[in-house]
Design a protein around this motif. Structure first.
Motif, PDB file in Angstrom:
ATOM      1  N   PHE A 120      48.236  15.172 -12.038  1.00  0.00           N
ATOM      2  CA  PHE A 120      48.128  13.714 -12.083  1.00  0.00           C
ATOM      3  C   PHE A 120      48.357  13.132 -13.485  1.00  0.00           C
ATOM      4  O   PHE A 120      48.130  11.944 -13.694  1.00  0.00           O
ATOM      5  CB  PHE A 120      46.765  13.254 -11.543  1.00  0.00           C
ATOM      6  CG  PHE A 120      46.681  13.271 -10.057  1.00  0.00           C
ATOM      7  CD1 PHE A 120      47.332  12.325  -9.298  1.00  0.00           C
ATOM      8  CD2 PHE A 120      45.961  14.260  -9.411  1.00  0.00           C
ATOM      9  CE1 PHE A 120      47.257  12.343  -7.914  1.00  0.00           C
ATOM     10  CE2 PHE A 120      45.874  14.297  -8.040  1.00  0.00           C
ATOM     11  CZ  PHE A 120      46.525  13.333  -7.276  1.00  0.00           C
ATOM     12  N   TRP A 121      48.764  13.950 -14.428  1.00  0.00           N
ATOM     13  CA  TRP A 121      49.029  13.446 -15.761  1.00  0.00           C
ATOM     14  C   TRP A 121      50.220  12.513 -15.706  1.00  0.00           C
ATOM     15  O   TRP A 121      51.153  12.777 -14.971  1.00  0.00           O
ATOM     16  CB  TRP A 121      49.294  14.623 -16.720  1.00  0.00           C
ATOM     17  CG  TRP A 121      49.211  14.222 -18.151  1.00  0.00           C
ATOM     18  CD1 TRP A 121      48.091  14.098 -18.893  1.00  0.00           C
ATOM     19  CD2 TRP A 121      50.294  13.894 -18.998  1.00  0.00           C
ATOM     20  NE1 TRP A 121      48.404  13.697 -20.161  1.00  0.00           N
ATOM     21  CE2 TRP A 121      49.771  13.560 -20.251  1.00  0.00           C
ATOM     22  CE3 TRP A 121      51.666  13.814 -18.833  1.00  0.00           C
ATOM     23  CZ2 TRP A 121      50.553  13.182 -21.319  1.00  0.00           C
ATOM     24  CZ3 TRP A 121      52.460  13.434 -19.902  1.00  0.00           C
ATOM     25  CH2 TRP A 121      51.888  13.127 -21.125  1.00  0.00           C
ATOM     26  N   PRO A 122      50.271  11.420 -16.345  1.00  0.00           N
ATOM     27  CA  PRO A 122      49.442  10.924 -17.429  1.00  0.00           C
ATOM     28  C   PRO A 122      48.245  10.084 -16.985  1.00  0.00           C
ATOM     29  O   PRO A 122      47.437   9.691 -17.818  1.00  0.00           O
ATOM     30  CB  PRO A 122      50.393  10.078 -18.260  1.00  0.00           C
ATOM     31  CG  PRO A 122      51.349   9.512 -17.263  1.00  0.00           C
ATOM     32  CD  PRO A 122      51.496  10.586 -16.203  1.00  0.00           C
ATOM     33  N   ILE A 123      48.116   9.834 -15.690  1.00  0.00           N
ATOM     34  CA  ILE A 123      46.992   9.019 -15.230  1.00  0.00           C
ATOM     35  C   ILE A 123      45.657   9.713 -15.524  1.00  0.00           C
ATOM     36  O   ILE A 123      44.668   9.063 -15.846  1.00  0.00           O
ATOM     37  CB  ILE A 123      47.115   8.721 -13.717  1.00  0.00           C
ATOM     38  CG1 ILE A 123      48.385   7.917 -13.455  1.00  0.00           C
ATOM     39  CG2 ILE A 123      45.902   7.983 -13.198  1.00  0.00           C
ATOM     40  CD1 ILE A 123      48.741   7.809 -11.994  1.00  0.00           C
ATOM     41  N   SER A 124      45.653  11.053 -15.477  1.00  0.00           N
ATOM     42  CA  SER A 124      44.403  11.798 -15.676  1.00  0.00           C
ATOM     43  C   SER A 124      43.839  11.644 -17.083  1.00  0.00           C
ATOM     44  O   SER A 124      42.680  11.979 -17.324  1.00  0.00           O
ATOM     45  CB  SER A 124      44.605  13.283 -15.369  1.00  0.00           C
ATOM     46  OG  SER A 124      45.517  13.869 -16.284  1.00  0.00           O
ATOM     47  N   VAL A 125      44.632  11.102 -17.995  1.00  0.00           N
ATOM     48  CA  VAL A 125      44.129  10.878 -19.354  1.00  0.00           C
ATOM     49  C   VAL A 125      42.999   9.847 -19.343  1.00  0.00           C
ATOM     50  O   VAL A 125      42.216   9.766 -20.293  1.00  0.00           O
ATOM     51  CB  VAL A 125      45.278  10.471 -20.308  1.00  0.00           C
ATOM     52  CG1 VAL A 125      45.683   9.021 -20.107  1.00  0.00           C
ATOM     53  CG2 VAL A 125      44.895  10.719 -21.752  1.00  0.00           C
ATOM     54  N   LEU A 126      42.862   9.120 -18.247  1.00  0.00           N
ATOM     55  CA  LEU A 126      41.778   8.144 -18.139  1.00  0.00           C
ATOM     56  C   LEU A 126      40.420   8.808 -17.908  1.00  0.00           C
ATOM     57  O   LEU A 126      39.394   8.247 -18.254  1.00  0.00           O
ATOM     58  CB  LEU A 126      42.071   7.167 -16.988  1.00  0.00           C
ATOM     59  CG  LEU A 126      43.312   6.296 -17.157  1.00  0.00           C
ATOM     60  CD1 LEU A 126      43.572   5.498 -15.885  1.00  0.00           C
ATOM     61  CD2 LEU A 126      43.174   5.389 -18.362  1.00  0.00           C
ATOM     62  N   TRP A 127      40.391  10.009 -17.294  1.00  0.00           N
ATOM     63  CA  TRP A 127      39.110  10.648 -16.983  1.00  0.00           C
ATOM     64  C   TRP A 127      38.950  12.050 -17.557  1.00  0.00           C
ATOM     65  O   TRP A 127      37.835  12.514 -17.718  1.00  0.00           O
ATOM     66  CB  TRP A 127      38.853  10.673 -15.477  1.00  0.00           C
ATOM     67  CG  TRP A 127      39.862  11.458 -14.694  1.00  0.00           C
ATOM     68  CD1 TRP A 127      39.916  12.821 -14.544  1.00  0.00           C
ATOM     69  CD2 TRP A 127      40.961  10.946 -13.971  1.00  0.00           C
ATOM     70  NE1 TRP A 127      40.987  13.177 -13.769  1.00  0.00           N
ATOM     71  CE2 TRP A 127      41.645  12.033 -13.393  1.00  0.00           C
ATOM     72  CE3 TRP A 127      41.457   9.669 -13.723  1.00  0.00           C
ATOM     73  CZ2 TRP A 127      42.786  11.900 -12.608  1.00  0.00           C
ATOM     74  CZ3 TRP A 127      42.592   9.536 -12.939  1.00  0.00           C
ATOM     75  CH2 TRP A 127      43.236  10.624 -12.397  1.00  0.00           C
ATOM     76  N   ASP A 128      40.053  12.725 -17.883  1.00  0.00           N
ATOM     77  CA  ASP A 128      39.910  14.107 -18.346  1.00  0.00           C
ATOM     78  C   ASP A 128      39.210  14.230 -19.705  1.00  0.00           C
ATOM     79  O   ASP A 128      38.455  15.183 -19.913  1.00  0.00           O
ATOM     80  CB  ASP A 128      41.262  14.830 -18.362  1.00  0.00           C
ATOM     81  CG  ASP A 128      41.097  16.342 -18.382  1.00  0.00           C
ATOM     82  OD1 ASP A 128      40.135  16.845 -17.757  1.00  0.00           O
ATOM     83  OD2 ASP A 128      41.922  17.018 -19.019  1.00  0.00           O
ATOM     84  N   PRO A 129      39.380  13.300 -20.636  1.00  0.00           N
ATOM     85  CA  PRO A 129      38.587  13.400 -21.868  1.00  0.00           C
ATOM     86  C   PRO A 129      37.073  13.357 -21.597  1.00  0.00           C
ATOM     87  O   PRO A 129      36.307  14.086 -22.220  1.00  0.00           O
ATOM     88  CB  PRO A 129      39.041  12.192 -22.697  1.00  0.00           C
ATOM     89  CG  PRO A 129      40.430  11.940 -22.230  1.00  0.00           C
ATOM     90  CD  PRO A 129      40.405  12.243 -20.753  1.00  0.00           C
ATOM     91  N   VAL A 130      36.677  12.540 -20.632  1.00  0.00           N
ATOM     92  CA  VAL A 130      35.257  12.466 -20.271  1.00  0.00           C
ATOM     93  C   VAL A 130      34.812  13.784 -19.634  1.00  0.00           C
ATOM     94  O   VAL A 130      33.730  14.301 -19.927  1.00  0.00           O
ATOM     95  CB  VAL A 130      35.001  11.276 -19.316  1.00  0.00           C
ATOM     96  CG1 VAL A 130      33.559  11.265 -18.842  1.00  0.00           C
ATOM     97  CG2 VAL A 130      35.366   9.964 -19.993  1.00  0.00           C
ATOM     98  N   SER A 131      35.663  14.355 -18.774  1.00  0.00           N
ATOM     99  CA  SER A 131      35.348  15.643 -18.153  1.00  0.00           C
ATOM    100  C   SER A 131      35.208  16.741 -19.192  1.00  0.00           C
ATOM    101  O   SER A 131      34.296  17.565 -19.122  1.00  0.00           O
ATOM    102  CB  SER A 131      36.439  16.038 -17.149  1.00  0.00           C
ATOM    103  OG  SER A 131      36.478  15.162 -16.069  1.00  0.00           O
ATOM    104  N   GLY A 132      36.112  16.755 -20.155  1.00  0.00           N
ATOM    105  CA  GLY A 132      36.042  17.771 -21.210  1.00  0.00           C
ATOM    106  C   GLY A 132      34.786  17.639 -22.051  1.00  0.00           C
ATOM    107  O   GLY A 132      34.132  18.622 -22.390  1.00  0.00           O
ATOM    108  N   TYR A 133      34.435  16.396 -22.363  1.00  0.00           N
ATOM    109  CA  TYR A 133      33.240  16.128 -23.169  1.00  0.00           C
ATOM    110  C   TYR A 133      31.970  16.518 -22.416  1.00  0.00           C
ATOM    111  O   TYR A 133      31.140  17.286 -22.899  1.00  0.00           O
ATOM    112  CB  TYR A 133      33.199  14.649 -23.557  1.00  0.00           C
ATOM    113  CG  TYR A 133      32.031  14.278 -24.430  1.00  0.00           C
ATOM    114  CD1 TYR A 133      32.107  14.439 -25.811  1.00  0.00           C
ATOM    115  CD2 TYR A 133      30.854  13.775 -23.889  1.00  0.00           C
ATOM    116  CE1 TYR A 133      31.038  14.100 -26.622  1.00  0.00           C
ATOM    117  CE2 TYR A 133      29.777  13.444 -24.690  1.00  0.00           C
ATOM    118  CZ  TYR A 133      29.873  13.602 -26.058  1.00  0.00           C
ATOM    119  OH  TYR A 133      28.803  13.292 -26.857  1.00  0.00           O
ATOM    120  N   SER A 134      31.819  15.985 -21.191  1.00  0.00           N
ATOM    121  CA  SER A 134      30.583  16.247 -20.446  1.00  0.00           C
ATOM    122  C   SER A 134      30.503  17.698 -19.982  1.00  0.00           C
ATOM    123  O   SER A 134      29.415  18.272 -19.941  1.00  0.00           O
ATOM    124  CB  SER A 134      30.445  15.286 -19.270  1.00  0.00           C
ATOM    125  OG  SER A 134      31.509  15.444 -18.364  1.00  0.00           O
TER     126      SER A 134
END
Length: 141
Positions: free
Chosen positions: A75-89
């Motif tokens: 789903f990239w580039p749309i996943s850039v909206l949530w994947d940083p949060v997933s990586g952090y949490s």
């Protein structure tokens, strides 16, 4: 038709990969207490997970969520909206679990030593209870 196949494949990967959840409010408080007491084991750096989330699926892969990583890659580039949060949490969850496991093992080691002292009659039951209470308080967060 191709989109439907793609969506079904993505959904199947997502369902079989588990849920990438962060910490609940109680765990967040414990996490902060671990940080304040200097006992937090930082196996994964949350900011690294967030930065890697900008790349296709890398935040999820970093947080040991390969199923989500594949979906985010698709789903990239749309996943850039949530994947940083997933990586952090996800990184914080790994650190939390690692710290909890380590502290549980250390507590159990101390309790076994204490029990050995009681069994070998090097301490009496009153002393045992006092020392056990100290150990339990030491590992409360």
């Amino acid at each position: 038709m191709k989109f439907v196949k793609f969506a079904v494949l993505a959904l199947a990967v997502l369902i079989t990969s588990g849920c990438a959840g962060g910490l609940n409010s109680m765990q967040e408080r414990e996490y902060k207490a671990f940080e304040n007491e200097g006992v937090l084991i930082e196996e994964k750096t949350p900011m690294v997970g967030a930065v890697l989330g900008i790349l296709p699926g890398f935040g999820s892969f970093y947080a040991r969520e390969p199923g989500y990583g594949v979906v985010n890659l698709l789903f990239w580039p749309i996943s850039v909206l949530w994947d940083p949060v997933s990586g952090y949490s996800g990184s914080k969850s790994i650190n939390y679990d690692t710290t909890k496991s380590y502290l549980r093992k250390e507590k159990n080691k101390e309790l076994v030593i204490l029990e050995d002292l009681l069994v070998s009659k090097q301490i009496d039951s009153t002393r045992y209870l006092l020392e056990k209470r100290k150990i339990e308080q030491k590992y409360e967060y």
